[in-house]
Design a protein around this motif. Structure first.
Motif, PDB file in Angstrom:
ATOM      1  N   VAL A 223       2.818  -4.602   3.008  1.00 54.16           N
ATOM      2  CA  VAL A 223       1.886  -4.697   4.033  1.00 54.16           C
ATOM      3  C   VAL A 223       1.824  -5.611   4.781  1.00 54.16           C
ATOM      4  CG1 VAL A 223      -0.065  -3.881   5.763  1.00 54.16           C
ATOM      5  CG2 VAL A 223       0.568  -2.758   3.667  1.00 54.16           C
TER       6      VAL A 223
ATOM      7  N   THR B 175      -6.925  -5.591   8.608  1.00 57.46           N
ATOM      8  CA  THR B 175      -7.537  -4.921   7.970  1.00 57.46           C
ATOM      9  C   THR B 175      -7.296  -4.958   6.335  1.00 57.46           C
ATOM     10  OG1 THR B 175      -8.704  -3.428   9.583  1.00 57.46           O
ATOM     11  CG2 THR B 175      -9.514  -3.326   7.754  1.00 57.46           C
ATOM     12  N   THR B 176      -6.283  -5.289   5.578  1.00 51.18           N
ATOM     13  CA  THR B 176      -5.973  -5.369   4.927  1.00 51.18           C
ATOM     14  C   THR B 176      -6.110  -6.791   3.842  1.00 51.18           C
ATOM     15  OG1 THR B 176      -4.252  -3.388   5.256  1.00 51.18           O
ATOM     16  CG2 THR B 176      -3.717  -5.398   2.819  1.00 51.18           C
TER      17      THR B 176
ATOM     18  N   VAL C  36      -0.869  -3.822  11.615  1.00 53.71           N
ATOM     19  CA  VAL C  36      -0.374  -4.788  11.482  1.00 53.71           C
ATOM     20  C   VAL C  36      -1.000  -5.756   9.886  1.00 53.71           C
ATOM     21  CG1 VAL C  36      -1.819  -7.007  12.194  1.00 53.71           C
ATOM     22  CG2 VAL C  36       0.896  -7.041  12.031  1.00 53.71           C
ATOM     23  N   GLY C  37      -2.179  -5.193   9.943  1.00 52.84           N
ATOM     24  CA  GLY C  37      -2.471  -6.043   7.775  1.00 52.84           C
ATOM     25  C   GLY C  37      -3.944  -6.595   8.322  1.00 52.84           C
TER      26      GLY C  37
ATOM     27  N   ILE D 211       0.850  -1.725  -0.247  1.00 51.73           N
ATOM     28  CA  ILE D 211      -0.164   0.248   0.041  1.00 51.73           C
ATOM     29  C   ILE D 211       1.169   1.535   0.035  1.00 51.73           C
ATOM     30  CG2 ILE D 211      -1.913   0.893   1.345  1.00 51.73           C
ATOM     31  CD1 ILE D 211      -2.808  -1.649   2.284  1.00 51.73           C
ATOM     32  N   GLU D 212       1.418   2.297  -1.001  1.00 51.57           N
ATOM     33  CA  GLU D 212       1.614   3.647  -1.428  1.00 51.57           C
ATOM     34  C   GLU D 212       3.189   2.888  -1.091  1.00 51.57           C
ATOM     35  OE1 GLU D 212       0.649   6.141   1.729  1.00 51.57           O
ATOM     36  OE2 GLU D 212      -1.340   7.176  -0.003  1.00 51.57           O
TER      37      GLU D 212
HETATM   38  N1  LIG Z   1      -5.415   3.425   2.258  1.00 52.05           N
HETATM   39  C1  LIG Z   1      -4.386   3.166   2.855  1.00 52.05           C
HETATM   40  N2  LIG Z   1      -3.475   3.944   2.657  1.00 52.05           N
HETATM   41  C2  LIG Z   1      -2.464   4.223   2.797  1.00 52.05           C
HETATM   42  N3  LIG Z   1      -1.485   3.351   3.992  1.00 52.05           N
HETATM   43  C3  LIG Z   1      -2.942   2.617   4.442  1.00 52.05           C
HETATM   44  C4  LIG Z   1      -3.999   2.206   4.181  1.00 52.05           C
HETATM   45  N4  LIG Z   1      -4.836   1.835   4.298  1.00 52.05           N
HETATM   46  C5  LIG Z   1      -3.805   0.661   4.978  1.00 52.05           C
HETATM   47  N5  LIG Z   1      -2.538   1.216   5.454  1.00 52.05           N
HETATM   48  C6  LIG Z   1      -1.729   0.816   6.442  1.00 52.05           C
HETATM   49  O1  LIG Z   1      -1.877  -0.391   6.014  1.00 52.05           O
HETATM   50  C7  LIG Z   1      -0.826  -1.153   7.142  1.00 52.05           C
HETATM   51  C8  LIG Z   1      -2.014  -2.215   7.094  1.00 52.05           C
HETATM   52  O2  LIG Z   1      -2.923  -1.716   8.287  1.00 52.05           O
HETATM   53  P1  LIG Z   1      -4.962  -2.587   8.420  1.00 52.05           P
HETATM   54  O3  LIG Z   1      -5.456  -1.240   8.890  1.00 52.05           O
HETATM   55  O4  LIG Z   1      -4.522  -3.508   7.498  1.00 52.05           O
HETATM   56  O5  LIG Z   1      -4.113  -3.037  10.009  1.00 52.05           O
HETATM   57  P2  LIG Z   1      -4.920  -3.896  11.300  1.00 52.05           P
HETATM   58  O6  LIG Z   1      -3.934  -5.019  11.286  1.00 52.05           O
HETATM   59  O7  LIG Z   1      -6.146  -3.428  10.413  1.00 52.05           O
HETATM   60  O8  LIG Z   1      -4.902  -2.146  11.933  1.00 52.05           O
HETATM   61  P3  LIG Z   1      -5.582  -2.361  13.283  1.00 52.05           P
HETATM   62  O9  LIG Z   1      -5.205  -3.103  14.544  1.00 52.05           O
HETATM   63  O10 LIG Z   1      -4.822  -0.709  13.704  1.00 52.05           O
HETATM   64  O11 LIG Z   1      -6.846  -2.242  13.053  1.00 52.05           O
HETATM   65  C9  LIG Z   1      -0.623   0.594   7.741  1.00 52.05           C
HETATM   66  O12 LIG Z   1       0.373   0.735   8.259  1.00 52.05           O
HETATM   67  C10 LIG Z   1      -1.501   0.597   6.863  1.00 52.05           C
HETATM   68  O13 LIG Z   1      -1.005   2.562   7.791  1.00 52.05           O
END
Ligand SMILES: Nc1ncnc2c1ncn2[C@@H]1O[C@H](COP(=O)(O)OP(=O)(O)OP(=O)(O)O)[C@@H](O)[C@H]1O
Length: 295
Positions: free
Chosen positions: A15, A40-41, A37-38, A10-11
């Protein structure tokens, strides 16, 4: 469903890297990992909201990207469903009924009744907890094969949460739903999960069934006669916590052998304890490792 060698940047930042995971019917998999950590990704990749840079998501052997119609078997309950705020409950139901042919309205109605939620209101009139409950009810009533739940129980009070966890367990057994659920509330996941997948860095750090873990691993509280901690203890176990001379240890392999050696030391305290997901989380993901400093 098989998530096969999936990677995502991502960007420009990597991830997720080479994620391989199988989601099976009737199983609840807890997805855990530190903030950012990723998780939601990964959900977004499975649901087809993001395209993987590498790898594939397969359902019954078919690539989801090449067969978008298969997405009707998946529902991703995002942690923020605020875009439905201006809609009435009935409108939301109508929208989902159009998208998901499997939607079981009678089941939905019975759940709204069971959890005492009104149907003649707009979503924005629900409190945070009731809104979360409403979307969980909706998610399960869709009767899809795969449910992806991202922090679904935020704001629920303990009583509703307990009822809901019970309901999730029952429904997964009855309808063979495959559930992937992310939450930072490890104690709640503990109550429902069959399996735990731990994300660390860009990869899967651990993937295990709780039952197997409980059969093979051991958590022990121990205190020794002297202040000296036997070297094998430091090498073969992981220290979860210490309270004065009482050490709480986690042993994940060859536990029987370890226990024999430990008992040969004639400890003044030896107590086996129940392992929790939090223990695993702390041992594998915490930055602040507990020190064995000898007093
Ligand atoms: N639209 C976006 N633009 C830029 N960076 C993003 C975007 N979406 C996610 N990221 C980055 O990708 C990485 C993974 O994010 P993600 O939301 O998947 O984590 P997560 O494990 O769900 O976090 P949390 O437990 O805080 O919900 C993070 O470093 C986040 O900053």
């Amino acid at each position: 469903m098989i998530i096969e060698n999936v990677s995502k940047k991502i960007e420009g930042n990597l991830v997720l890297e080479n994620i391989t995971l199988e989601l099976k019917p009737g199983e609840i998999t807890a997805l855990i990992g530190r903030n950012g950590v990723g998780k939601t990704t990964l959900f977004s990749l499975i649901a087809g909201l993001y395209l993987a840079d590498e790898g594939r998501v397969l359902m019954d052997g078919a690539d989801l990207r090449k067969n978008p119609a298969l997405k009707k078997h998946i529902f991703f309950l995002q942690d923020n469903m605020n875009y439905f705020n201006p809609y009435s409950v009935k409108s939301v139901v109508k929208i989902y009924k159009n998208v998901y042919a499997t939607f079981d309205e009678a089941f939905f109605d019975s759940l709204m009744e069971r959890f005492e939620l009104p149907k003649n209101v707009k979503v924005l009139t629900f409190s945070k907890g009731r809104k979360a409950l409403f979307f969980m009810i909706l998610a399960f009533a869709l009767d899809v094969r795969y449910l992806l739940l991202d922090e679904p129980m935020e704001g629920l009070d303990v009583i509703v949460k307990k009822q809901l966890l019970q309901f999730i367990l029952e429904t997964v057994v009855e309808r063979h739903t495959s559930v992937l659920i992310a939450s930072h509330r490890l104690d709640e996941l503990e109550m429902v999960a069959d399996r735990v997948v731990v994300l660390k860095g860009t990869k899967i750090e651990l993937d295990y069934y709780l039952e197997t873990l409980r059969d093979t691993a051991l958590k022990i509280q121990v205190a020794f006669k002297t202040k000296r901690v036997p070297p094998f203890v430091k090498q073969e176990s992981q220290l979860l916590s210490r309270d004065g001379r009482i050490f709480t240890l986690l042993i994940t392999s060859q536990a029987d052998e370890f226990v024999n050696k430990l008992k040969a030391e004639e400890p003044i305290l030896y107590q086996e304890m129940a392992i929790t997901i939090e223990d695993i989380f702390r041992v594998r993901l915490a930055d602040d490792k507990v020190d064995y400093y000898e007093i």
